[in-house]
Design a protein around this motif. Structure first.
Motif: not given
Length: 65
Positions: A5-6, A18-19, A21, A25-28, A30, A63-64
């Motif tokens: 995730r990170t 920001s989310r 892709v 795969h979606t990451y955040v 952080e 960026i979503k």
């Protein structure tokens, strides 16, 4: 920090939270690593050996909103 995730980003380029892709795969966003400047991203892995296996890769990111 959470594996899968990170990601670490330059917050001047990609704001925290920001989310993003990468390869489907979606990451955040952080974290901000010391060597992460400009258009670089660091994907968090739980172990050093996993990060080495992943290696350096180049990819288009989205960026979503």
């Amino acid at each position: 920090l959470v594996e899968g995730r990170t990601i670490a980003v330059d917050p001047k380029v990609i704001p925290y939270g920001s989310r993003v892709v990468i390869n489907g795969h979606t990451y955040v966003a952080e974290d901000c690593g010391g060597g992460i400047k400009g258009k670089r991203i660091d994907v968090f892995f739980a172990t050093h050996s996993e990060a080495n296996r992943f290696g350096v890769q180049y990819a288009d990111i989205y960026i979503k909103k």
